[in-house]
Motif scaffolding. Sequence first.
Motif, PDB file in Angstrom:
ATOM      1  N   ASP A  87      20.348  -5.195  -3.678  1.00  0.00           N
ATOM      2  CA  ASP A  87      19.444  -5.624  -2.609  1.00  0.00           C
ATOM      3  C   ASP A  87      19.969  -6.812  -1.805  1.00  0.00           C
ATOM      4  O   ASP A  87      19.314  -7.269  -0.876  1.00  0.00           O
ATOM      5  CB  ASP A  87      18.058  -5.936  -3.177  1.00  0.00           C
ATOM      6  N   GLU A 103       9.809 -20.195  -6.495  1.00  0.00           N
ATOM      7  CA  GLU A 103      10.548 -18.996  -6.112  1.00  0.00           C
ATOM      8  C   GLU A 103      10.177 -17.848  -7.037  1.00  0.00           C
ATOM      9  O   GLU A 103       9.768 -18.058  -8.165  1.00  0.00           O
ATOM     10  CB  GLU A 103      12.057 -19.240  -6.148  1.00  0.00           C
ATOM     11  N   GLU A 125      13.555 -13.810  -4.557  1.00  0.00           N
ATOM     12  CA  GLU A 125      14.556 -14.650  -3.936  1.00  0.00           C
ATOM     13  C   GLU A 125      15.907 -14.563  -4.624  1.00  0.00           C
ATOM     14  O   GLU A 125      16.938 -14.816  -3.993  1.00  0.00           O
ATOM     15  CB  GLU A 125      14.076 -16.100  -3.915  1.00  0.00           C
ATOM     16  N   LYS A 126      15.911 -14.234  -5.937  1.00  0.00           N
ATOM     17  CA  LYS A 126      17.187 -14.097  -6.628  1.00  0.00           C
ATOM     18  C   LYS A 126      17.022 -13.334  -7.929  1.00  0.00           C
ATOM     19  O   LYS A 126      15.906 -13.159  -8.423  1.00  0.00           O
ATOM     20  CB  LYS A 126      17.817 -15.458  -6.896  1.00  0.00           C
ATOM     21  N   HIS A 127      18.145 -12.921  -8.470  1.00  0.00           N
ATOM     22  CA  HIS A 127      18.223 -12.264  -9.770  1.00  0.00           C
ATOM     23  C   HIS A 127      18.874 -13.248 -10.731  1.00  0.00           C
ATOM     24  O   HIS A 127      19.859 -13.895 -10.376  1.00  0.00           O
ATOM     25  CB  HIS A 127      19.081 -11.001  -9.687  1.00  0.00           C
ATOM     26  N   ARG A 170       8.120 -12.914  -2.111  1.00  0.00           N
ATOM     27  CA  ARG A 170       9.289 -12.033  -2.037  1.00  0.00           C
ATOM     28  C   ARG A 170      10.294 -12.498  -3.072  1.00  0.00           C
ATOM     29  O   ARG A 170      10.476 -13.704  -3.271  1.00  0.00           O
ATOM     30  CB  ARG A 170       9.955 -12.100  -0.657  1.00  0.00           C
ATOM     31  N   LEU A 177      20.282  -9.916  -2.684  1.00  0.00           N
ATOM     32  CA  LEU A 177      19.771 -11.223  -3.071  1.00  0.00           C
ATOM     33  C   LEU A 177      20.788 -11.950  -3.965  1.00  0.00           C
ATOM     34  O   LEU A 177      21.646 -11.312  -4.578  1.00  0.00           O
ATOM     35  CB  LEU A 177      18.447 -11.078  -3.834  1.00  0.00           C
ATOM     36  N   ARG A 178      20.667 -13.280  -4.027  1.00  0.00           N
ATOM     37  CA  ARG A 178      21.552 -14.082  -4.874  1.00  0.00           C
ATOM     38  C   ARG A 178      21.462 -13.603  -6.317  1.00  0.00           C
ATOM     39  O   ARG A 178      20.410 -13.164  -6.773  1.00  0.00           O
ATOM     40  CB  ARG A 178      21.148 -15.561  -4.850  1.00  0.00           C
ATOM     41  N   GLN A 179      22.572 -13.708  -7.033  1.00  0.00           N
ATOM     42  CA  GLN A 179      22.618 -13.337  -8.439  1.00  0.00           C
ATOM     43  C   GLN A 179      23.194 -14.485  -9.247  1.00  0.00           C
ATOM     44  O   GLN A 179      24.162 -15.103  -8.845  1.00  0.00           O
ATOM     45  CB  GLN A 179      23.477 -12.088  -8.647  1.00  0.00           C
TER      46      GLN A 179
END
Length: 123
Positions: free
Chosen positions: A118, A22, A102-104, A100, A120-122
């Motif tokens: 954005d 990822e 996928e998460k922070h 791309r 995205l998962r954090q």
Amino acid sequence: MSLSGRCNCGAVRFTVTGTPDEAVACHCTQCRKQSGHFMADAEVPESEIVIEGEVRWYHASETARRGFCPVCGSGLFWQRLGSGDMGFSLGALEGPTGLRLEKHIHTASKGDYYEIADGLRQA
């Protein structure tokens, strides 16, 4: 998948032969201080990165090191010691990547001067 990257001056080049699990944006204090903002990277097994040129390693903590070009200072790699994996900077890649975010991660350490909006998962 094969990805190619390099530092800003071209003294260090690398090829990633594996497919990263990822792509993440890391907001930890160390990444912010190294990059000036946050760092976007991905990891593969160390055996799936071929590096050409000299990399200087900075032991950022007791558990991790960061690799950079000794000529231009570009931050290129991150490695948790003993993990067998190596992270590489997405910003150093050349051409289309097909990757791309996928998460922070480490968002509790992010700077107060920006928001993450954005969707995205954090973590």
